[in-house]
Design an enzyme around this catalytic site. Structure first.
Site, PDB file in Angstrom:
ATOM      1  CD  GLU B  63      -0.195  -1.378   3.132  1.00 27.03           C
ATOM      2  OE1 GLU B  63       0.026  -2.333   2.351  1.00 27.03           O
ATOM      3  OE2 GLU B  63      -0.254  -1.492   4.369  1.00 27.03           O
ATOM      4  CG  ASN B  64       5.000   0.982   0.747  1.00 28.08           C
ATOM      5  OD1 ASN B  64       4.420  -0.095   0.621  1.00 28.08           O
ATOM      6  ND2 ASN B  64       6.312   1.078   0.712  1.00 28.08           N
TER       7      ASN B  64
END
Lengths: 238, 232, 238, 232
Positions: B63-64
Site C-alpha cells: 500500500e505504500n
C-alpha cells in the site's frame, strides 16, 4: 489476470444487453475505434454509454447510436458540428441524455474507482445542472453532492500494454482512459502494440495492470472487424 | 465477488495440527486463487508469499505504492527507496508499477484487490475485525493502513492464533477491543482451523462455519469457544 | 513559477509560526531530511505537522518535535519502536495528536488539492476513529464524511526536478509526495538532482510543475544546514 | 488570491477603439502576470497566446490533459494524439507534462491555475457567468468543461463584445441565460472597455468598476447599459 487478444470480437465478448459502457477518448484522441466497431458487431443493445462526446459523423459512437443499441448517453458535450446521428435520435425522443460537466464526469468515475460514496463538488453550483441536487456550504463555499459513475465495462485506447495489463498512453490521448479503467468491472483496452513484460518503465506506467482485464493488440488484429472470427463464449461480469 | 473456493464438507485433520505459522501460511497460500491481486499485511501474513506456488500469477500489492512486489531484498539489493508497508527493503519483479499513496489506497478502497491477509486481536462471528488497538487506556493510538486494508479487498482473510495466551478464543461473538472494520472479514485462518465468518458463513447470522480443523475436532474447539461453530 | 535553490534555509524561508506543514515520506523513503533540518534551523514554531509517522530516533521529524516547534501532529502511525520523542511529548500532554487512517490521510489531502469540499468514505465506519463524524448510507453501504486536509506548506522529497518545477520520484519513495504537492499553498521539494528543462519525459512526469513552488537542489546544497547562509526575507503565503 | 494588477484610475481611451478581437487579445495578454499558469478557453480566448511576450514564462494548460502547451500544429507537426480542448492539433513545449482527465480537472477545481480566459453570452455585475446555453427550448444542452473552467482559476477573465447584435449590453445586472457559474468572473474584457465585477469590483455589490474604456467614455457606455458603472 489480464488476457491478450488479437480478435476484436473476442475482446468484447460477453458485454450484456443493458450494460453501462464507459468509452474513452476526447475527439479521436484515445478513442477505442476498433473496440467500438466490435461492440456494434457483437450485437449488445440497450446500452448506457458514458463518454465525453456522443459521436461524430457516421463512424464509431455515432454508428453505435445509429444501430439503435444505445438507450442513454451520459456525456459532457453531445452537440457538435457533425453530431447529426445523436441530434436526430435525441430530438425524436429515442435517446435519453444526461449532461455532466466534463470535470465532474471524470471525478465521478474516479470516485467509482476509488470507493468514494459521494463527494461535495463546487462545479455547477447555482446552475441548471445542479437543480434538484443536494447542496451544502462548507467553509463558506457552496458545493453540490455528486455520486459515482460506475461502468460494467470500459473500452479505452492506449499506446502500449504488457501481459501484466500495464498501460501507457501517448500525449493528450491519455485523457479519460486511466480514469475509466478504474471505474469499470471489466476494462478492455486496445493498444497499438503489446510489449514484453519488463519493457515498460515501472515509474512511467500510467494504468497498472490490476485495472485491465483484456488487451486487444491492434498490431495483431485484422484490419476489419468483419474479417474476425466469431466470438467465444467468454463472459463479462456485469 | 469472492473468488475463494468453498469446500463442500468440513475436514477435521486429526493427523496434523495445531499448525505453526509457516504451515498456516502454506494453507492460506493454497487458498489464494491463481492470478489474484493480493496485499499481505505487516508481520506473519508476509510469510504467505513464501508458499505461493511458482507460476501462480499472484501479484502482490504494497500500500505504500507498488504492484508486483518481489521478495525481501538482501545484501546489495537493499534500496532505501524500495520498501514494503512494514518498511522492510523489498525487490521489484518485471511488470511492476509504482503509484502514489492516494492512488494506492484508492485501488484498495475501490475494491480492486482480490485478497488481503491481516493479523488480528479478535474477529467476531459477524466478520468484525479488531486489530489496531487493544483499548488499553495508556496506549498511544496508531492505525496506519489497518482500517483501509480491512475494507480494501474482495476477501479479507485473517491469520492468527485461535487462542490468546490466557486461553480465551480470539474468534468471538462480539469484539471487545476497538474495531478496525465492521463485517469486513470473510475467512479466519488459525492454528486450529479455518472458519468462514460474516456474510461468508452459511446459515444464521452470528454462527461461524468451520471449513477445516487441525489437531482438534469441531466439538473440541466448540467446548473452548463462546461462538457457535457449525460444520459444513 | 518555480525557483531553484541551493541553500536549504533559503528554500524554507518564510514558513510562518502556526503553519500547517505537510511532510512527505514513508519511513525514510521520500523523507525530505534536509528541508526538515532547515525548518528546525529556521525557527518556525507552533506548527501542525501532517505526515504518515511522527518521527524516529533523534533526527528529522523527531528533532523538530524535540525542539518544541510542533503543537499538533496529524498522522496515521505515531507509535513505533523508536518514536520515543513523540511518545514522551504525547504522554506529557505537550503535543496534540489526530490519528487518521493512512488512506484517509492521502485522500483528504487529495481532496484539498482537487477542490473537493468533503467526501463520503467507507474507511473506519463503526470504529472509534469515526466517532462523532457524520455518516450516511449510500447504495446499501455506510460511509463517513471526511474533510480535506490543506497545508500552508508541503515539504517533500523527489528524485529529480527541472526549472519548470516538474518532478519525478524513485520507486516507493514516491508515496505521499505527489499528493502533498497538490494540497499545500506552497510546495517545497528537495531533489537529488536538477535536470535541464526538456530532459524529463512529459509522459513520465509525476508532479507537474504547477504544484511546485521551490526546489532545493541537494546536489548543490551544502552538506550541513549549519554551513548555509542565513535566510533571505522571501515570503511564504499562508 | 488574484495576481492581476489593478490600475489606480480609469483610463478613457478616446484615441482608439472599439477594439477588434486581436487588439482585445493583446490587452488581455498585457494583463496576464509573468509566469502565470493559464487556461485559454475555446474560440477567441486562444488568440491571447499570440500576444504573450517572449519570455513571459506563462504556462498554458489545456484541460484535456497537458501543461506547457505550444502553438497550434501545422503541416507535418500535426499529431492526432496531441490536441487542445477545442480538438485543434497543437504542439508541446520543453518541460511539458501530460496527465489524465481527473487529474487535469482536479488541478483546475483545486485552484491551482492563475488565470482562465473564457467567452460569454452574459456576465452579471455580481460576477455570474452565462456561456454554455442560450436557454432556447429546442437547443441540445452541451456543457463540456465550461462549468469546470468557470470555477477553475484564481482569476476568471471573460473576453467578449460588450454589446449583442441587437445592441443590448452583455454585461448585465443579472443574467437571463442559464448560468455557468455563480460569482466566478473577476474581470470582463470587451471591445469597449475593461470592467471589474463581482468581488473584484470596488464598492457596492452590483456596481461594476470601469478600468479602461476604448472609443467611448464611461458616460457614453453607461447610457447604453442597465448596470451601474463606476470609474476608479
Amino acid at each position: 489476470m489480464t488476457t491478450i487478444h488479437s480478435d476484436p470480437l473476442e475482446a468484447v465478448a460477453g458485454i450484456a444487453d443493458g450494460a453501462t459502457v464507459l468509452v474513452g477518448g476526447f475527439g479521436m484522441a484515445g478513442m477505442p475505434v476498433t473496440l467500438i466497431d466490435a461492440l456494434i458487431a457483437s450485437g449488445a443493445s440497450d446500452l448506457t454509454v458514458v463518454s465525453n462526446n456522443a459521436g461524430n459523423g457516421d463512424t464509431g459512437l455515432a454508428a453505435l447510436l445509429a444501430a439503435g443499441r444505445v438507450r442513454k448517453v451520459v456525456c459532457s458535450f453531445p452537440r457538435q458540428a457533425d453530431s447529426y446521428v445523436f441530434d436526430g435520435l435525441y430530438r425524436s425522443g429515442d435517446l435519453e441524455l444526461e449532461v455532466v460537466p466534463q470535470g465532474n464526469l471524470a471525478e465521478r468515475m474516479r470516485a467509482a474507482g476509488a470507493g468514494i460514496g459521494a463527494f461535495f463538488c463546487p462545479t455547477g453550483v447555482g446552475t441548471p445542472l445542479a437543480e434538484g441536487k443536494e447542496t451544502r456550504e462548507i467553509d463558506g463555499r457552496t458545493y453540490v453532492l455528486e455520486y459515482p459513475i460506475k461502468g460494467d465495462v470500459a473500452l479505452i485506447g492506449a499506446e502500449a500494454g504488457d501481459a501484466m495489463g500495464n498501460l501507457v498512453y501517448r500525449k493528450t490521448a491519455r485523457n479519460f482512459g486511466p480514469v475509466m479503467a478504474t471505474a469499470a468491472t471489466t476494462t478492455i483496452a486496445e493498444v497499438r502494440r503489446v510489449v514484453a513484460v519488463g519493457d515498460l518503465d515501472p515509474e512511467a506506467v500510467v494504468t497498472p495492470g490490476i485495472f485491465v482485464d483484456r488487451i486487444l493488440d491492434l498490431s495483431a488484429a485484422p484490419a476489419d472487424v468483419a474479417d474476425a472470427e466469431s466470438p467465444t463464449s467468454q463472459e463479462v461480469s456485469a | 465477488m469472492s473468488a475463494l473456493a468453498v469446500p463442500t464438507t468440513t475436514t477435521e485433520h486429526t493427523d496434523r495440527g495445531p499448525l505453526d505459522k509457516h504451515e498456516l501460511a502454506a494453507v492460506i497460500a493454497r487458498d489464494i486463487p491463481a492470478g489474484a491481486y493480493v496485499n499481505l499485511g505487516i508481520g506473519q501474513p508476509t510469510l504467505v508469499a513464501d508458499h505461493l506456488p511458482q507460476g501462480s500469477g499472484v501479484v502482490l500489492h504494497t500500500e505504500n505504492g507498488m504492484l508486483n512486489m518481489g521478495p525481501a531484498a538482501t545484501g546489495d539489493d537493499i534500496d532505501p527507496d524500495l520498501t514494503n508497508a512494514g518498511k522492510v527493503p523489498v525487490t521489484e519483479l518485471p511488470g511492476a508499477a509504482y503509484f502514489h499513496h492516494a492512488d494506492s489506497f484508492a485501488m484498495m478502497r475501490g475494491g480492486h484487490l482480490d485478497v488481503c491477509v491481516l493479523g488480528a486481536y479478535q474477529v467476531a462471528a459477524s466478520g468484525d475485525l479488531a486489530n489496531w488497538h487493544t483499548g488499553a487506556p495508556d496506549a498511544i493510538p496508531a492505525v496506519g493502513g489497518a482500517m483501509d486494508l480491512a475494507i480494501g479487498a474482495k476477501d479479507v482473510l485473517v491469520m492468527m492464533t485461535l487462542f490468546a495466551k490466557d486461553g480465551s478464543s480470539k474468534l468471538v461473538p462480539a469484539c471487545t477491543y476497538p474495531l478496525t472494520g465492521v463485517g469486513c472479514v470473510s475467512r479466519v485462518y488459525t492454528d486450529f482451523g479455518v472458519f468462514a465468518v460474516g456474510s461468508s458463513a452459511e446459515g444464521d447470522p452470528g454462527v461461524v462455519s468451520v471449513l477445516e480443523t487441525y489437531g482438534a475436532s469441531v466439538d473440541e474447539l466448540s467446548a473452548r469457544m463462546d461462538v457457535e461453530l457449525r460444520p459444513l
